[in-house]
Write a protein that holds these residues in place. Structure first.
Motif, PDB file in Angstrom:
ATOM      1  N   ARG A 126      -7.298  -1.623  -0.761  1.00 57.03           N
ATOM      2  CA  ARG A 126      -7.190  -0.107  -1.094  1.00 57.03           C
ATOM      3  C   ARG A 126      -6.032   0.461  -1.343  1.00 57.03           C
ATOM      4  N   ASP A 127      -6.060   1.644  -2.192  1.00 60.24           N
ATOM      5  CA  ASP A 127      -4.680   2.335  -2.152  1.00 60.24           C
ATOM      6  C   ASP A 127      -3.479   1.521  -2.377  1.00 60.24           C
ATOM      7  N   VAL A 128      -3.180   0.791  -3.273  1.00 61.78           N
ATOM      8  CA  VAL A 128      -1.946   0.277  -3.549  1.00 61.78           C
ATOM      9  C   VAL A 128      -0.864   0.947  -4.287  1.00 61.78           C
ATOM     10  N   ALA A 129       0.355   0.837  -3.782  1.00 59.92           N
ATOM     11  CA  ALA A 129       1.378   1.248  -4.407  1.00 59.92           C
ATOM     12  C   ALA A 129       2.034   0.413  -5.563  1.00 59.92           C
TER      13      ALA A 129
ATOM     14  N   GLY B  60       0.986  -1.092   0.069  1.00 61.26           N
ATOM     15  CA  GLY B  60       0.081  -0.013   0.085  1.00 61.26           C
ATOM     16  C   GLY B  60       0.844   1.195   0.134  1.00 61.26           C
ATOM     17  N   VAL B  61       0.240   2.333  -0.156  1.00 64.45           N
ATOM     18  CA  VAL B  61       0.997   3.600  -0.385  1.00 64.45           C
ATOM     19  C   VAL B  61       1.548   3.958   1.204  1.00 64.45           C
ATOM     20  N   ASP B  62       0.805   3.446   2.201  1.00 70.68           N
ATOM     21  CA  ASP B  62       1.227   3.528   3.417  1.00 70.68           C
ATOM     22  C   ASP B  62       2.081   2.491   3.793  1.00 70.68           C
TER      23      ASP B  62
ATOM     24  N   PRO C  42      -0.144   7.543  -7.462  1.00 68.17           N
ATOM     25  CA  PRO C  42      -1.176   6.964  -6.852  1.00 68.17           C
ATOM     26  C   PRO C  42      -1.919   7.888  -6.116  1.00 68.17           C
ATOM     27  N   ALA C  43      -1.304   9.182  -5.675  1.00 70.48           N
ATOM     28  CA  ALA C  43      -2.406  10.135  -4.774  1.00 70.48           C
ATOM     29  C   ALA C  43      -3.285  10.707  -5.713  1.00 70.48           C
TER      30      ALA C  43
ATOM     31  N   ALA D 224      -6.377   4.997 -14.397  1.00 71.50           N
ATOM     32  CA  ALA D 224      -5.103   4.537 -13.813  1.00 71.50           C
ATOM     33  C   ALA D 224      -3.847   4.536 -14.790  1.00 71.50           C
ATOM     34  N   LYS D 225      -2.830   4.680 -14.051  1.00 69.04           N
ATOM     35  CA  LYS D 225      -1.796   4.594 -14.978  1.00 69.04           C
ATOM     36  C   LYS D 225      -0.721   3.620 -13.999  1.00 69.04           C
ATOM     37  N   LEU D 226      -0.173   2.732 -15.001  1.00 64.13           N
ATOM     38  CA  LEU D 226       0.406   1.549 -14.267  1.00 64.13           C
ATOM     39  C   LEU D 226       1.915   1.464 -15.126  1.00 64.13           C
ATOM     40  N   GLU D 227       2.902   0.638 -14.290  1.00 63.34           N
ATOM     41  CA  GLU D 227       4.160   0.382 -15.081  1.00 63.34           C
ATOM     42  C   GLU D 227       4.099  -1.033 -14.949  1.00 63.34           C
ATOM     43  N   VAL D 228       4.089  -1.611 -15.987  1.00 63.12           N
ATOM     44  CA  VAL D 228       3.997  -3.411 -15.922  1.00 63.12           C
ATOM     45  C   VAL D 228       5.517  -3.974 -16.136  1.00 63.12           C
TER      46      VAL D 228
END
Length: 259
Positions: free
Chosen positions: A223-226, A106-108, A208-209, A130-134
Motif C-alpha cells: 500500500r501507499d507506494v511512491a 513506499g512513501v514511508d 501520492p498524498a 491515479a497520476k503516474l510518471e512512466v
C-alpha cells in the motif's frame, strides 16, 4: 523421457481439490515438497500461482510443477484425471516461465522486492484518479498518465488481468512485456505498449498524498507506494509441465481466436 521418482502432492483447501488428493493418496509414495523432483498441484490458477511462489521462496527452481485443474478456469493447469499419471508425466512438455521482479518504494521510504509470475499492477486506492510518471530504461515516456492504474504482464500472465484490461496476448517465448493502462483518462489515446523483456520499467506516483496508489505483485499488495521499478528476473526461471495436447504455448495462441 524424464522419470520423476520423488513426487510431492499439494492441494488447494477447496473440497474438490481435497477429494482429488484423497483419490491420489495411494497412487505413489509421496514425499515432502522439499525432497521432490516434481510437484503435483491440485487446484485452480490461483493455487498454482501460490505453489510457484512457494517454489521461488524455497529456491527450488529446478523442480517442475504439473498442475491438474480443480478450480474454475485452469489456464495454467492440466485436465484433472485420477489415473495414468505416470504416462502423463513421461510425455509432459516443459515450459519455462520467467517472473517479473517488482521493487516498490513506499512513501514511508520502505523498500519491498517481490516476484510476479503473471503481472505487476498499480491501482488507485481511493476515488481520486491515479497520476503516474512512466519511464522506460530511465527515459520519461509519459510525464503524466491519469488512470485507474497500470500493469506490466509476462507472456504467461498476458491472458489474465492484462487481457481483461484490453492488453495484448503475448506468445510464450516472445521475450516481451505488455505494459497496459487500466481505464486511462489522459492521454486518452494511449492504449499501452509492447516492450522487449530486457526493458526496465519505472512508475512514479504523482501527488501520492492526495492520490494514493497500491502496487500488487500477483497476489501480494504493497500500500501507499511512491515508486515502482519492474524488470524480468531471469535468475529465477520456473518450469511448468503440460500434457502435449494441452500445452501452454498452444493455449496462449488459441486465446487470440476466442470469441
Amino acid at each position: 523421457m524424464t522419470e520423476f521418482l520423488r513426487r510431492a502432492l499439494v492441494a488447494s483447501p477447496t473440497p474438490p481439490a481435497r477429494e482429488a488428493a484423497a483419490a491420489l493418496a495411494d497412487s505413489a509414495d509421496w514425499v515432502p515438497v522439499g525432497d521432490a523432483d516434481v510437484v503435483i498441484a491440485l487446484g485452480g490458477d490461483g493455487f498454482m500461482l501460490q505453489t510457484l511462489h512457494q517454489m521461488l521462496a524455497r529456491r527450488q527452481l529446478a523442480v517442475p510443477v504439473f498442475g491438474m485443474n480443480l478450480g474454475t478456469v485452469g489456464f495454467l493447469m492440466n485436465e484433472w484425471r485420477p489415473h495414468g499419471l505416470d504416462g502423463r508425466l513421461a510425455r509432459a512438455k516443459s515450459f519455462k516461465v520467467t517472473p517479473l521482479e517488482m521493487t516498490a518504494t513506499g512513501v514511508d521510504g520502505r523498500v519491498h522486492t517481490l516476484p510476479a509470475i503473471n503481472e505487476v499492477s498499480l491501482l488507485r486506492e481511493t476515488r481520486q484518479t491515479a497520476k503516474l510518471e512512466v519511464t522506460v530504461n530511465d527515459r520519461i515516456v509519459l510525464p503524466e498518465l491519469a488512470c485507474d492504474g497500470i500493469l506490466a504482464a509476462t507472456p504467461a500472465g498476458s491472458t489474465a488481468y492484462n487481457l481483461s484490461a484490453q492488453g495484448p496476448i503475448l506468445p510464450l517465448g516472445s521475450a516481451l512485456i505488455a505494459l497496459t493502462p487500466i481505464s486511462p483518462f489522459r492521454p486518452r489515446r494511449w492504449r499501452g505498449a509492447i516492450l522487449p523483456d530486457k526493458t526496465r520499467i519505472g512508475l512514479r506516483v504523482l501527488e501520492p498524498a492526495k492520490r494514493p496508489v497500491s502496487a500488487v505483485a500477483d497476489q501480494r499488495e504493497v500500500r501507499d507506494v511512491a515508486s515502482v521499478a519492474i524488470s524480468m528476473d531471469r535468475a529465477r526461471e520456473l518450469t511448468l509441465l503440460f500434457d502435449p495436447e494441452h500445452a501452454l504455448d498452444d493455449r496462449i495462441t488459441m486465446e487470440q481466436f476466442a470469441a
